[in-house]
Motif scaffolding. Structure first.
Motif, PDB file in Angstrom:
ATOM      1  N   GLY A   1      14.435   0.944  -0.807  1.00  0.00           N
ATOM      2  CA  GLY A   1      13.111   0.323  -0.785  1.00  0.00           C
ATOM      3  C   GLY A   1      12.406   0.357   0.555  1.00  0.00           C
ATOM      4  N   GLU A   2      12.949   1.069   1.538  1.00  0.00           N
ATOM      5  CA  GLU A   2      12.383   0.993   2.888  1.00  0.00           C
ATOM      6  C   GLU A   2      11.042   1.716   2.985  1.00  0.00           C
ATOM      7  OE1 GLU A   2      13.812   1.255   7.556  1.00  0.00           O
ATOM      8  OE2 GLU A   2      15.127   2.030   5.970  1.00  0.00           O
ATOM      9  N   PHE A   3      10.842   2.787   2.226  1.00  0.00           N
ATOM     10  CA  PHE A   3       9.543   3.455   2.248  1.00  0.00           C
ATOM     11  C   PHE A   3       8.453   2.517   1.748  1.00  0.00           C
ATOM     12  CE2 PHE A   3      12.218   7.189   2.523  1.00  0.00           C
ATOM     13  CZ  PHE A   3      11.470   8.067   3.304  1.00  0.00           C
ATOM     14  N   THR A   4       8.738   1.806   0.650  1.00  0.00           N
ATOM     15  CA  THR A   4       7.751   0.864   0.115  1.00  0.00           C
ATOM     16  C   THR A   4       7.560  -0.311   1.064  1.00  0.00           C
ATOM     17  OG1 THR A   4       8.432   1.488  -2.118  1.00  0.00           O
ATOM     18  CG2 THR A   4       7.152  -0.527  -1.889  1.00  0.00           C
ATOM     19  N   LYS A   5       8.629  -0.740   1.723  1.00  0.00           N
ATOM     20  CA  LYS A   5       8.508  -1.839   2.684  1.00  0.00           C
ATOM     21  C   LYS A   5       7.573  -1.450   3.826  1.00  0.00           C
ATOM     22  CE  LYS A   5      11.195  -4.889   5.692  1.00  0.00           C
ATOM     23  NZ  LYS A   5      12.549  -5.231   6.205  1.00  0.00           N
ATOM     24  N   ARG A   6       7.698  -0.228   4.291  1.00  0.00           N
ATOM     25  CA  ARG A   6       6.804   0.214   5.373  1.00  0.00           C
ATOM     26  C   ARG A   6       5.355   0.318   4.880  1.00  0.00           C
ATOM     27  NH1 ARG A   6       9.787   4.305   9.616  1.00  0.00           N
ATOM     28  NH2 ARG A   6      11.646   3.022   9.937  1.00  0.00           N
TER      29      ARG A   6
ATOM     30  N   LYS B   1      -0.700  -0.725   3.251  1.00  0.00           N
ATOM     31  CA  LYS B   1      -1.042   0.223   2.192  1.00  0.00           C
ATOM     32  C   LYS B   1      -0.888  -0.410   0.808  1.00  0.00           C
ATOM     33  CE  LYS B   1      -1.950   3.846   3.226  1.00  0.00           C
ATOM     34  NZ  LYS B   1      -3.208   4.455   3.703  1.00  0.00           N
ATOM     35  N   LEU B   2       0.003  -1.380   0.675  1.00  0.00           N
ATOM     36  CA  LEU B   2       0.232  -2.107  -0.572  1.00  0.00           C
ATOM     37  C   LEU B   2       0.389  -3.580  -0.239  1.00  0.00           C
ATOM     38  CD1 LEU B   2       3.033   0.128  -2.184  1.00  0.00           C
ATOM     39  CD2 LEU B   2       0.625   0.125  -2.837  1.00  0.00           C
ATOM     40  N   ASP B   3      -0.044  -4.460  -1.160  1.00  0.00           N
ATOM     41  CA  ASP B   3       0.295  -5.868  -0.985  1.00  0.00           C
ATOM     42  C   ASP B   3       1.487  -6.183  -1.891  1.00  0.00           C
ATOM     43  OD1 ASP B   3      -0.564  -6.342  -3.578  1.00  0.00           O
ATOM     44  OD2 ASP B   3      -2.367  -7.425  -3.013  1.00  0.00           O
ATOM     45  N   MET B   4       1.908  -7.452  -1.901  1.00  0.00           N
ATOM     46  CA  MET B   4       3.142  -7.800  -2.598  1.00  0.00           C
ATOM     47  C   MET B   4       3.042  -7.565  -4.099  1.00  0.00           C
ATOM     48  SD  MET B   4       5.672  -8.543  -0.750  1.00  0.00           S
ATOM     49  CE  MET B   4       6.687  -9.251  -2.042  1.00  0.00           C
ATOM     50  N   THR B   5       1.905  -7.888  -4.701  1.00  0.00           N
ATOM     51  CA  THR B   5       1.785  -7.695  -6.145  1.00  0.00           C
ATOM     52  C   THR B   5       1.807  -6.209  -6.493  1.00  0.00           C
ATOM     53  OG1 THR B   5      -0.647  -7.710  -6.082  1.00  0.00           O
ATOM     54  CG2 THR B   5       0.463  -9.820  -6.396  1.00  0.00           C
TER      55      THR B   5
ATOM     56  N   MET C   1       0.149  -2.086 -10.315  1.00  0.00           N
ATOM     57  CA  MET C   1       0.282  -1.245  -9.128  1.00  0.00           C
ATOM     58  C   MET C   1      -1.092  -0.777  -8.634  1.00  0.00           C
ATOM     59  SD  MET C   1       2.393   2.295  -8.577  1.00  0.00           S
ATOM     60  CE  MET C   1       0.995   3.276  -9.104  1.00  0.00           C
ATOM     61  N   ASP C   2      -2.030  -0.608  -9.570  1.00  0.00           N
ATOM     62  CA  ASP C   2      -3.385  -0.193  -9.186  1.00  0.00           C
ATOM     63  C   ASP C   2      -4.186  -1.312  -8.530  1.00  0.00           C
ATOM     64  OD1 ASP C   2      -3.075   2.397  -9.972  1.00  0.00           O
ATOM     65  OD2 ASP C   2      -4.005   2.152 -11.932  1.00  0.00           O
ATOM     66  N   GLY C   3      -3.652  -2.539  -8.549  1.00  0.00           N
ATOM     67  CA  GLY C   3      -4.287  -3.622  -7.808  1.00  0.00           C
ATOM     68  C   GLY C   3      -5.098  -4.596  -8.625  1.00  0.00           C
TER      69      GLY C   3
ATOM     70  N   SER D   1      -1.132   8.275   4.263  1.00  0.00           N
ATOM     71  CA  SER D   1       0.130   8.598   3.605  1.00  0.00           C
ATOM     72  C   SER D   1       0.600   7.374   2.849  1.00  0.00           C
ATOM     73  CB  SER D   1       1.187   9.024   4.637  1.00  0.00           C
ATOM     74  OG  SER D   1       1.557   7.913   5.445  1.00  0.00           O
ATOM     75  N   PHE D   2       1.653   7.524   2.072  1.00  0.00           N
ATOM     76  CA  PHE D   2       2.155   6.394   1.278  1.00  0.00           C
ATOM     77  C   PHE D   2       2.592   5.243   2.173  1.00  0.00           C
ATOM     78  CE2 PHE D   2       5.898   4.256  -0.615  1.00  0.00           C
ATOM     79  CZ  PHE D   2       5.259   3.640  -1.677  1.00  0.00           C
ATOM     80  N   THR D   3       3.275   5.545   3.265  1.00  0.00           N
ATOM     81  CA  THR D   3       3.777   4.492   4.156  1.00  0.00           C
ATOM     82  C   THR D   3       2.778   4.099   5.229  1.00  0.00           C
ATOM     83  OG1 THR D   3       4.786   6.097   5.658  1.00  0.00           O
ATOM     84  CG2 THR D   3       6.153   5.275   3.835  1.00  0.00           C
TER      85      THR D   3
END
Length: 554
Positions: free
Chosen positions: A140-145, A151-155, A179-181, A103-105
């Protein structure tokens, strides 16, 4: 030696455990509750999407969507959505279940796709509030999780934020690429190189006496560090393309009072952004507006007319105008063609080039600027770690000279203008300004001459040519975000990489007589700074490389 090694390994392992323990505690405290919020836009709309993430998602599905068994993951199911507190039907809509970790989070997630009426949305949010363990999400809490769960790094997080706020097409392209890394992969590659260098160097320090570790390891490390130093230097000296594209190119309109600066701004904005009168000194402060020009973001500034004045308010406006000119990426200098016609009518022989130069001089503008940040690394030989990069002045403050009030020019003056070759005029003006500034351009220099064009802000004549010139300069300044290596987009990235570069240069100056332990610490600082870019800082990977590559301890 073995005891020392075991002690060092124990200390490093303890440090990793403590770091991981801290991360787990932080993650646990923030993930105890299940969060929800309206993910689509507020207000009346056809469809509203409400997202839920956390451990209580399965209970939410049972209570509100009345599933006896979990639905098929990532498959939309039409269900009646009820308030579990009183059994009242809220709406009939689609329900999608995203089980962890897919999932996203990275947690269990549920999405409700309902009708977008305010009453429907409010009823569903109230029903979620009543479920134990559920609360409304913070911004921004969904992205923080998603970040906390890997699932994502800072960049990538920053790229997602930029994508949400993108207002132009080119901004969207750059944000999507980040966003694609793409930027993450670049930094992760550098991080892997430094981890290998630190591991090799520390293995040489600790085990070179009683293990089969060749002495050329140090020279190999220095060579790889030299190559990395050049790569980071090139990345840093990118003419701020990514940052300009993200934040907007600063374009400032300058000139004497009543030459048509505010009229030009209104013509570009296609609205009355600035007051236009025949009274000199109408504009006394900086007026700003955001524009989208060919997909590039522009912050356009109209300024007070440049002249000597006794008026305190207008004088302050002139000071602000000159300061803004110093900060500008592009200067648009507006001149009045009627003044040239007056010169010709009064039998004062003056070519258009002489007129432009005299006007620029009277305004006291410094059209060419170069700073330390404008140094670009060209033609560096990456195969040779000792090669010295060639530094050249690449960026000058770009200038467009606009000859306004073309509609008011008549007779021989108008005929003279029509007979002028714009390319010849541009080169003539540029050569004169170069001579006055004392600069001498090298062959094939990337520096452009100032562009000169004739316009009428009243009739619109010449505006397309002006926009074409401005667009070409924007393309040069911002570049193509899909071509080549990804660009820096944040001041934070520049700060961390500047520190990296300083430590790499310090390491490069190491001699055989220096302490390798101190040199190793410089590389560790580089590793920490690169880790801050992506949000990954650990010592365990260094130990893994040491033991994997050198088989120490067998």
């Amino acid at each position: 030696m073995v005891a020392t090694t075991n002690q060092s390994f124990t200390q490093s392992s303890s440090l990793v455990k403590n770091e991981n323990k801290l991360d787990i505690n932080t993650s646990t405290s923030s993930h105890q509750s299940t969060i929800f919020c309206l993910s689509s836009g507020k207000g009346k709309c056809g469809i509203a999407v409400i997202r839920v993430s956390g451990q209580a998602c399965r209970q939410v599905l049972k209570d509100m969507a009345q599933f006896h068994h979990m639905p098929i993951p990532r498959q939309a199911v039409l269900r009646k959505i009820v308030d579990s507190g009183n059994g009242v039907v809220i709406d009939k809509g689609l329900v999608i279940f995203f089980p962890a970790p897919h999932s996203f989070t990275g947690e269990d997630c549920v999405e409700f796709h309902l009708h977008g009426g305010p009453a429907v949305v409010s009823a569903l949010l109230c029903a979620l509030h009543s479920i134990p363990g559920c609360r409304e999400a913070h911004p921004g809490e969904f992205t923080k999780r998603a970040f906390m769960n890997g699932k994502l790094d800072m960049t990538e997080v920053e790229g997602l934020g930029d994508l949400i706020h993108a207002e132009t097409e080119v901004q969207r392209r750059q944000a999507l690429r980040q966003m694609d890394g793409d930027l993450s992969q670049l930094y992760q590659g550098w991080r892997a190189d430094i981890i290998k260098c630190v591991a090799d160097l520390e293995a040489f320090i600790d085990f070179s006496e009683d293990q089969d570790i060749e002495e050329h390891v140090v020279e190999s490390v220095k060579s790889r560090v030299g190559k990395l130093r050049l790569e980071i230097s090139r990345h840093l000296h990118d003419n701020r393309q990514g940052e300009r594209l993200r934040d907007g190119v600063q374009v400032v309109i300058l000139g004497e009072p009543n030459v048509g600066k505010s009229s030009l701004m209104n013509a570009l904005s296609q609205r009355p952004a600035a007051i236009v009168t025949d009274v000199a000194g109408t504009t006394r402060d900086i007026i700003e507006t955001h524009l989208n020009i060919a997909g590039y973001p522009v912050l356009l500034s109209d300024t007070a007319g440049l002249r000597d004045t006794a008026d305190k308010v207008e004088k302050e406006g002139v000071i602000r105008a000159r300061k803004r000119a110093e900060q500008a990426d592009v200067k648009v200098v507006v001149l009045d063609l009627q003044q040239w016609q007056n010169c010709k009518n009064n039998n004062r022989k003056s070519s258009i080039t002489e007129f432009v130069i005299s006007q620029i001089n009277s305004l006291g503008l410094q059209l060419y600027q170069a700073s330390a940040s404008s140094l670009q690394i060209l033609n560096a030989d990456l195969s040779d770690s000792d090669s010295t990069p060639q530094l050249v002045d690449e960026e000058y403050c770009q200038t467009i000279i606009v000859l306004n009030k073309l509609d008011l020019v008549q007779g021989n003056t108008l005929e003279d203008l029509k007979s002028i070759d714009n390319k010849v005029l541009n080169c003539a003006v540029g050569s004169c300004l170069e001579a006055q500034s004392g600069r001498e351009l090298e062959p094939n220099s990337p520096v452009d001459f100032p562009s000169v064009c004739c316009v009428s802000c009243t009739t619109g004549e010449g505006m397309q040519e002006f926009l074409a010139i401005l667009e070409s300069k924007l393309k040069i300044m911002c570049g193509d975000p899909l071509a080549g290596s990804p660009s820096l987009t944040q001041a934070r990235h520049r700060s961390h990489l500047t520190k990296c570069l300083a430590d790499l240069e310090q390491f490069g100056q190491m001699t055989p007589a220096d302490d390798f332990v101190i040199a190793s610490e410089a590389l560790r600082r580089v590793l920490r700074e690169i880790g801050k870019l992506t949000g990954k800082i650990t010592t365990e990977e260094i130990l893994d490389v040491i033991f994997r590559d050198f088989c120490i301890g067998k």
